[in-house]
Design a protein around this motif. Structure first.
Motif, PDB file in Angstrom:
ATOM      1  N   GLN A  65      25.384  26.246  27.597  1.00 45.64           N
ATOM      2  CA  GLN A  65      24.863  26.430  28.951  1.00 45.64           C
ATOM      3  C   GLN A  65      23.638  25.530  29.150  1.00 45.64           C
ATOM      4  O   GLN A  65      22.509  25.988  29.358  1.00 45.64           O
ATOM      5  CB  GLN A  65      24.542  27.902  29.181  1.00 45.64           C
ATOM      6  CG  GLN A  65      25.784  28.783  29.280  1.00 45.64           C
ATOM      7  CD  GLN A  65      26.607  28.834  27.991  1.00 45.64           C
ATOM      8  OE1 GLN A  65      26.078  29.162  26.938  1.00 45.64           O
ATOM      9  NE2 GLN A  65      27.889  28.491  28.065  1.00 45.64           N
ATOM     10  N   THR A  86      21.446  29.562  26.355  1.00 42.44           N
ATOM     11  CA  THR A  86      22.688  28.904  25.967  1.00 42.44           C
ATOM     12  C   THR A  86      23.244  29.544  24.719  1.00 42.44           C
ATOM     13  O   THR A  86      22.522  30.195  23.953  1.00 42.44           O
ATOM     14  CB  THR A  86      22.469  27.400  25.712  1.00 42.44           C
ATOM     15  OG1 THR A  86      23.735  26.784  25.396  1.00 42.44           O
ATOM     16  CG2 THR A  86      21.520  27.161  24.541  1.00 42.44           C
ATOM     17  N   ASP A  99      29.108  24.014  32.334  1.00 41.65           N
ATOM     18  CA  ASP A  99      28.696  23.907  30.938  1.00 41.65           C
ATOM     19  C   ASP A  99      28.917  22.515  30.368  1.00 41.65           C
ATOM     20  O   ASP A  99      29.699  21.722  30.896  1.00 41.65           O
ATOM     21  CB  ASP A  99      29.464  24.914  30.074  1.00 41.65           C
ATOM     22  CG  ASP A  99      29.039  26.350  30.342  1.00 41.65           C
ATOM     23  OD1 ASP A  99      28.046  26.547  31.066  1.00 41.65           O
ATOM     24  OD2 ASP A  99      29.703  27.269  29.825  1.00 41.65           O
TER      25      ASP A  99
END
Length: 880
Positions: free
Chosen positions: A418, A200, A455
């Motif tokens: 993410q 992420t 997301d």
């Protein structure tokens, strides 16, 4: 032992039979029942419909995964002190509690739990995983909330919020939709902090930098081009070499091309002012897809951005290094360059700053990635203007420059992560390239091919709404109308940008219809520093100096910890703390306890004070000092000067009230009659006021003492005492100051003569007709001096001002033993002086030792010289 809370019956009244306290203060017996009683009686709740002036602070929401650490205890103590004081002053005081869903931290916790079962979140799927996170939150999350109770947090528990609850989720979706429609949210490829383990993007605050050992490799691209890098693997993505436009060495190269080694690609040499001609060769390699500065150079020169590794940190550039991990590729590439004779220099180890993921400690990779962004320019300008025009005040004012440094040069904010745990971005994509942003009252598009963005939003996005989303926004709720804007935001200077600036931006944007004054999220920003150990070092488990505040509360009580923290809280300055300081605060609480026990046993009671002309000078002095202290404390609270306020209270309570007034009051109390009754009223009045004004910082001990003293319901809902300038009495203060100096000097002289503190000796007092005549009884009582009798022989004397004191020490001192003691002390001080002089005469020591160490030795020399002079004088007097 007597129950220390029994003096506060459930009906709120204390009978005369209850006017007693245990001989010692036991915090463990007091804190929980007192706190539960406060909660039962609803003292911390607030009324949205009240006509009282509002005072609201929202808690900086702790992570749902968190537990109470000293930083929390410090911050909560300050907020609680402000809230309790305002409540006592008649405000409708609300401290909003709640927790943050802590996206990455919480997801990592639950993933670790799944790993123990041998499964991953991908095995479960998104919906099932989210259910597991909610289940964990209900069972194991929020441990810190119980610990906050232990600390004494006066929060309105009925209003507890969570950044993922329905109301706050609605607020998040609302403001995302508004920002999107106003073109203040957009999607673009930019360089972000990427964790190859968590997969992420990370905010800057989630990246921890450390000075790591690495390598600095200088690579010859051509005869004329040499560049240096700590990340040799990124050269595979170079699309230019940059030089400073004014660097005469390389002007002839600007606009030419050079072949990039190992790739066969040709890349241009460009001129860019970002390049520092003084660093290294004055040339830099430009890798736009893997470095934030290079990305900006690339944008200015329209360079391609080549991504050469994937989200796992694996090299994807075609060639012999494809498939290697980034840290495997680095030495392999250096070896290949060395084989071609292109390595000009290698420096190992090379210390340089390296970013690590704060959650898993993985080295962060700058990476070009398609993400969602907030266009911050207009929002940041509004946040800056609110401080510039005075609608929001920053304390301390010296922090304003840091504020403007952030908001006046703020880059667009990456808000996508993410992850699966968090507020999912409310954007849907259609089968034909449609993009639809959905508000909380909209139905998302349906049908084949429609899908929601995968997301979630940065945790800071939802926490940026905290001052108003917790009050019901976007709905027009009574709580929002009553308590927005908040009066103050208390937080650490370390998140001035990450949280405070974002609350300002979103608060001003979301509440613009309220007008300039009503749109700001808070009127004041009170910034505090970080808690450090007693040597000023950052507390960390890795350093072995981290402290669990619960252990100190178990050992010394919550009041002792709170008073220690508040006493160290200078605005914007880090706070050192050690266990010995908490012990000292415990002793302070015990001092208050013992003073109150004495007052109760003496029959002291609060009540209407007699006229000033009927009071003794001692009584007038303590009232004058009390109300001056109260005025000082009020002014300091208004400026968030917690440390100075606590110092003023400590000095008055311990030094002036306990050590002087209580001792001086024993004379009239023992004599009885009208003087004793007046003293009881003054003693009760001072304790009443002192306990009320100490309550915000030390709530538990003051609750028990004040309710026992007054018989009233609770100090939590008592009125805040107002300073009365009518009690100011300069003459009484001057007279008592003279008395204090006299007593202090006699006590010092007694000590120097070898007398034990409680040892009584005969003495004759002469001279100083005012002080001596008016206070001789008190002087003799405080200095353990008997009146002279037949056979009195003055063997020692001291003169203080106009008062002479002659003492008969015959038989009172073991001369030989005292001579031995003083001689031993003198020998030790002479040795210390000799050692100090030897060091200060050593040129090597003076040249190499830290200045602080040299200053320490100089101070020891000065102390030794003074002690030698004092001890020699005592020995001379003893021998005469």
């Amino acid at each position: 032992m007597t129950d220390p809370t029994r003096s506060v019956p459930s009906n709120g009244a204390a009978s005369s039979a209850d006017q007693a306290l245990p001989t010692v203060f036991d915090p463990s017996a007091v804190e929980q029942p007192v706190y539960e009683r406060w909660i039962e009686r609803g003292y911390f709740e607030a009324n949205d419909e009240s006509d009282k002036p509002p005072f609201c602070i929202v808690i900086p929401p702790p992570n749902v995964t968190g537990s109470l650490h000293l930083g929390h205890a410090f911050e909560h103590t300050l907020i609680d002190a402000l809230i309790r004081r305002r409540r006592m002053q008649g405000f409708e005081a609300l401290w909003m509690p709640g927790m943050d869903h802590a996206g990455i931290a919480t997801q990592n916790v639950v993933e670790r739990e799944l790993a123990k079962e041998g499964v991953s979140r991908h095995d479960l799927g998104r919906e099932a995983f989210i259910e597991r996170v909610w289940d964990w939150k209900e069972k194991s999350g929020g441990m810190i909330l119980g610990q906050m109770r232990r600390l004494g947090d006066g929060v309105a528990w009925s209003r507890e919020r969570f950044t993922m609850d329905d109301g706050l989720s609605r607020a998040v979706q609302t403001i995302f939709k508004r920002l999107y429609d106003d073109e203040l949210i957009y999607q673009a490829e930019r360089i972000i902090n990427w964790c190859v383990r968590c997969h992420t993007a990370l905010s800057d605050i989630e990246v921890e930098h450390s000075e790591d050992d690495g390598e600095l490799i200088s690579i010859r691209y051509s005869d004329d081009v040499v560049v240096a890098t700590t990340r040799a693997e990124t050269m595979l993505g170079d699309t230019a070499v940059a030089v400073h436009p004014d660097d005469e060495r390389y002007k002839h190269l600007i606009g030419t091309e050079v072949e990039l080694p190992l790739t066969g690609r040709k890349i241009p040499v460009v001129a860019d002012a970002h390049v520092d001609p003084e660093f290294g060769s004055g040339m830099v390699k430009v890798t736009p897809a893997h470095d934030p500065n290079d990305f900006e150079i690339g944008r200015r020169h329209d360079l391609p951005a080549l991504t050469i590794m994937d989200e796992h940190g694996i090299i994807t550039a075609p060639g012999p290094f494809e498939g290697l991990d980034r840290f495997e590729a680095r030495p392999a590439i250096v070896a290949a360059l060395r084989e071609q004779g292109r390595i000009v220099a290698e420096k190992r180890p090379y210390k340089h700053a390296v970013g690590h993921c704060s959650r898993c400690n993985t080295v962060v990779e700058p990476r070009l990635s398609l993400q969602w962004w907030v266009r911050v320019a207009p929002l940041a300008k509004a946040a800056g203007d609110a401080v510039r025009d005075g609608r929001v005040a920053i304390h301390p004012k010296s922090m304003e420059s840091r504020w403007f440094g952030w908001v006046d040069d703020m880059h667009d904010w990456c808000i996508s992560r993410q992850l699966w745990w968090g507020h999912r971005i409310p954007v849907w994509y259609g089968p034909d390239g449609e993009v639809v942003c959905v508000g909380p009252d909209d139905e998302p598009p349906t049908g084949e091919g429609w899908r929601q963005d995968e997301d979630v939003l940065d945790t800071w996005f939802s926490s940026a709404l905290w001052p108003f989303s917790t009050l019901g926004w976007p709905d027009d709720t009574p709580a929002l109308g009553k308590f927005y804007p908040n009066q103050v935001m208390v937080t650490g200077y370390d998140i001035l940008f990450f949280w405070v600036a974002r609350m300002m931006m979103f608060g001003l944007y979301a509440n613009a219809d309220n007008g300039p004054e009503g749109a700001v999220p808070f009127k004041s920003i009170a910034l505090h520093g970080m808690v450090r150990d007693e040597h000023g070092k950052k507390m960390s488990k890795s350093f072995g100096n981290a402290v669990d505040p619960l252990e100190w509360m178990d050992a010394y009580g919550s009041d002792a910890l709170r008073f220690t923290l508040a006493r160290g809280a200078n605005p914007g300055v880090d706070v050192p703390i050690g266990e010995s300081w908490v012990q000292a605060s415990r002793n302070f609480c015990n001092k208050l306890w013992n003073a109150t026990r004495f007052a109760l046993m003496s029959g002291a009671r609060p009540g209407e004070l007699p006229p000033a002309d009927e009071l003794s000078v001692i009584d007038r002095w303590v009232l004058s000092r009390l109300h001056k202290t109260l005025a000082e404390v009020d002014a300091l609270y208004e400026d968030f000067q917690f440390s100075k306020a606590c110092e003023a209270l400590y000095h008055f309570a311990w030094d002036e009230f306990c050590d002087w007034y209580v001792e001086l009051a024993k004379t009239p109390l023992s004599e009885g009659g009208a003087a004793a009754e007046r003293t009881k009223l003054v003693l009760g009045h001072v304790l009443d006021v002192l306990l009320r004004v100490l309550h915000p910082v030390t709530p538990f001990v003051t609750e028990v003492l004040w309710t026992t003293l007054t018989g009233e319901e609770s100090v939590v809902v008592a009125s805040w005492p107002e300073a009365d300038s009518g009690h100011a009495d300069a003459a009484a203060e001057a007279e008592v100051a003279d008395l204090q100096r006299l007593v202090t000097e006699i006590r010092r002289f007694r000590s120097e003569q070898g007398l034990k503190p409680g040892q009584r000796v005969a003495a004759r007092l002469t001279g100083g007709t005012g002080i001596r005549a008016d206070h001789e009884v008190e002087i003799r009582s405080l200095t353990r001096l008997n009146s002279p009798e037949d056979g009195f022989e003055a063997t020692a004397s001291i003169t203080v001002g106009e008062v002479s004191v002659e003492l008969d020490l015959s038989g009172a001192v073991d001369v030989e033993a005292e001579h031995r003691r003083l001689s031993k002390d003198l020998a030790a001080e002479r040795k210390a002086l000799e050692q100090a002089l030897r060091k200060l005469g050593n040129e090597q020591f003076l040249a190499k030792a830290p200045e602080a160490e040299v200053d320490k030795v100089r101070a020891r020399r000065t102390t030794a010289e003074a002690e030698i002079a004092r001890l020699e004088a005592q020995l001379n007097r003893l021998s005469s």
